[in-house]
Write a protein that holds these residues in place. Structure first.
Motif, PDB file in Angstrom:
ATOM      1  N   ASN A  69       0.821  -1.206   0.000  1.00 44.65           N
ATOM      2  CA  ASN A  69       0.000   0.000   0.000  1.00 44.65           C
ATOM      3  C   ASN A  69       0.856   1.258   0.000  1.00 44.65           C
ATOM      4  N   GLN A  70       1.985   1.233   0.720  1.00 47.96           N
ATOM      5  CA  GLN A  70       2.890   2.380   0.710  1.00 47.96           C
ATOM      6  C   GLN A  70       3.474   2.599  -0.675  1.00 47.96           C
ATOM      7  N   VAL A  71       3.859   1.514  -1.335  1.00 47.61           N
ATOM      8  CA  VAL A  71       4.416   1.613  -2.688  1.00 47.61           C
ATOM      9  C   VAL A  71       3.379   2.203  -3.632  1.00 47.61           C
ATOM     10  N   GLN A  72       2.168   1.702  -3.571  1.00 45.93           N
ATOM     11  CA  GLN A  72       1.120   2.192  -4.465  1.00 45.93           C
ATOM     12  C   GLN A  72       0.810   3.665  -4.207  1.00 45.93           C
ATOM     13  N   GLU A  73       0.810   4.074  -2.954  1.00 44.02           N
ATOM     14  CA  GLU A  73       0.544   5.472  -2.625  1.00 44.02           C
ATOM     15  C   GLU A  73       1.653   6.385  -3.143  1.00 44.02           C
ATOM     16  N   LEU A  74       2.908   5.981  -2.930  1.00 40.46           N
ATOM     17  CA  LEU A  74       4.032   6.782  -3.417  1.00 40.46           C
ATOM     18  C   LEU A  74       4.056   6.846  -4.931  1.00 40.46           C
ATOM     19  N   GLU A  75       3.741   5.735  -5.586  1.00 38.65           N
ATOM     20  CA  GLU A  75       3.765   5.715  -7.047  1.00 38.65           C
ATOM     21  C   GLU A  75       2.650   6.559  -7.645  1.00 38.65           C
ATOM     22  N   THR A  76       1.486   6.577  -7.023  1.00 37.26           N
ATOM     23  CA  THR A  76       0.417   7.426  -7.558  1.00 37.26           C
ATOM     24  C   THR A  76       0.777   8.895  -7.407  1.00 37.26           C
ATOM     25  N   GLN A  77       1.449   9.252  -6.320  1.00 34.48           N
ATOM     26  CA  GLN A  77       1.892  10.628  -6.160  1.00 34.48           C
ATOM     27  C   GLN A  77       2.997  10.971  -7.141  1.00 34.48           C
ATOM     28  N   ALA A  78       3.883  10.013  -7.421  1.00 34.87           N
ATOM     29  CA  ALA A  78       4.990  10.256  -8.345  1.00 34.87           C
ATOM     30  C   ALA A  78       4.521  10.236  -9.793  1.00 34.87           C
ATOM     31  N   LYS A  79       3.468   9.479 -10.096  1.00 31.22           N
ATOM     32  CA  LYS A  79       2.987   9.391 -11.480  1.00 31.22           C
ATOM     33  C   LYS A  79       2.292  10.664 -11.939  1.00 31.22           C
ATOM     34  N   GLN A  80       1.971  11.545 -11.015  1.00 30.69           N
ATOM     35  CA  GLN A  80       1.349  12.802 -11.398  1.00 30.69           C
ATOM     36  C   GLN A  80       2.331  13.678 -12.161  1.00 30.69           C
ATOM     37  N   THR A  81       3.618  13.440 -11.974  1.00 34.90           N
ATOM     38  CA  THR A  81       4.660  14.157 -12.691  1.00 34.90           C
ATOM     39  C   THR A  81       5.172  13.267 -13.813  1.00 34.90           C
ATOM     40  N   ARG A  82       5.294  13.817 -14.988  1.00 38.48           N
ATOM     41  CA  ARG A  82       5.823  13.039 -16.115  1.00 38.48           C
ATOM     42  C   ARG A  82       7.338  13.077 -16.078  1.00 38.48           C
ATOM     43  N   PHE A  83       7.952  11.909 -16.160  1.00 41.61           N
ATOM     44  CA  PHE A  83       9.399  11.800 -16.149  1.00 41.61           C
ATOM     45  C   PHE A  83       9.878  11.441 -17.548  1.00 41.61           C
ATOM     46  N   ARG A  84      10.977  12.043 -17.930  1.00 37.88           N
ATOM     47  CA  ARG A  84      11.525  11.755 -19.253  1.00 37.88           C
ATOM     48  C   ARG A  84      12.367  10.493 -19.254  1.00 37.88           C
ATOM     49  N   LYS A  85      13.001  10.204 -18.136  1.00 42.51           N
ATOM     50  CA  LYS A  85      13.873   9.033 -18.087  1.00 42.51           C
ATOM     51  C   LYS A  85      13.705   8.311 -16.761  1.00 42.51           C
ATOM     52  N   GLN A  86      14.232   7.107 -16.698  1.00 46.12           N
ATOM     53  CA  GLN A  86      14.149   6.290 -15.494  1.00 46.12           C
ATOM     54  C   GLN A  86      15.119   6.821 -14.441  1.00 46.12           C
ATOM     55  N   ILE A  87      14.947   6.344 -13.222  1.00 45.26           N
ATOM     56  CA  ILE A  87      15.892   6.690 -12.158  1.00 45.26           C
ATOM     57  C   ILE A  87      17.225   6.034 -12.478  1.00 45.26           C
ATOM     58  N   ASP A  88      18.290   6.774 -12.278  1.00 39.63           N
ATOM     59  CA  ASP A  88      19.621   6.236 -12.497  1.00 39.63           C
ATOM     60  C   ASP A  88      19.887   5.130 -11.480  1.00 39.63           C
ATOM     61  N   ILE A  89      20.361   3.994 -11.931  1.00 45.92           N
ATOM     62  CA  ILE A  89      20.584   2.844 -11.057  1.00 45.92           C
ATOM     63  C   ILE A  89      21.631   3.156  -9.994  1.00 45.92           C
ATOM     64  N   ARG A  90      22.554   4.068 -10.288  1.00 46.03           N
ATOM     65  CA  ARG A  90      23.557   4.446  -9.290  1.00 46.03           C
ATOM     66  C   ARG A  90      22.907   5.171  -8.118  1.00 46.03           C
ATOM     67  N   THR A  91      21.863   5.955  -8.399  1.00 46.90           N
ATOM     68  CA  THR A  91      21.155   6.653  -7.336  1.00 46.90           C
ATOM     69  C   THR A  91      20.443   5.656  -6.438  1.00 46.90           C
ATOM     70  N   VAL A  92      19.794   4.671  -7.030  1.00 46.40           N
ATOM     71  CA  VAL A  92      19.110   3.644  -6.238  1.00 46.40           C
ATOM     72  C   VAL A  92      20.125   2.864  -5.417  1.00 46.40           C
ATOM     73  N   ALA A  93      21.241   2.505  -6.030  1.00 43.86           N
ATOM     74  CA  ALA A  93      22.272   1.746  -5.318  1.00 43.86           C
ATOM     75  C   ALA A  93      22.850   2.560  -4.169  1.00 43.86           C
ATOM     76  N   TYR A  94      23.009   3.857  -4.357  1.00 44.61           N
ATOM     77  CA  TYR A  94      23.536   4.718  -3.293  1.00 44.61           C
ATOM     78  C   TYR A  94      22.597   4.743  -2.097  1.00 44.61           C
ATOM     79  N   HIS A  95      21.301   4.845  -2.360  1.00 42.13           N
ATOM     80  CA  HIS A  95      20.324   4.940  -1.281  1.00 42.13           C
ATOM     81  C   HIS A  95      20.036   3.594  -0.628  1.00 42.13           C
TER      82      HIS A  95
END
Length: 78
Positions: free
Chosen positions: A49-75
């Motif tokens: 449910n947390q994932v779905q809530e965060l994704e619906t909030q994030a989907k309101q903004t259009r992104f041109r590219k995916q998250i950089d895998i280095r950023t995910v790995a860093y976090h």
């Protein structure tokens, strides 16, 4: 590093981290993984449910590219 990103990107990154906790891929376009055999049902549903809530909030903004895998790995701390 996360201070340099806007709120939608941070929500997207938080959703990616939770997806990894659930055992899936961090991509927002992938389906959520099924509940693992060893996970508690209530915890799985709460995280899902947390994932779905965060994704619906994030989907309101259009992104041109995916998250950089280095950023995910860093976090995530790999």
């Amino acid at each position: 590093m996360s201070q340099k990103q806007n709120t939608a990107t941070r929500k997207r990154l938080a959703a990616a981290k939770l997806r990894l906790k659930l055992g899936g891929w961090p991509d927002i376009r992938e389906p959520l993984p099924p509940k693992a055999k060893w996970k508690h049902r209530n915890r799985y549903h709460r995280l899902r449910n947390q994932v779905q809530e965060l994704e619906t909030q994030a989907k309101q903004t259009r992104f041109r590219k995916q998250i950089d895998i280095r950023t995910v790995a860093y976090h995530v701390g790999w």
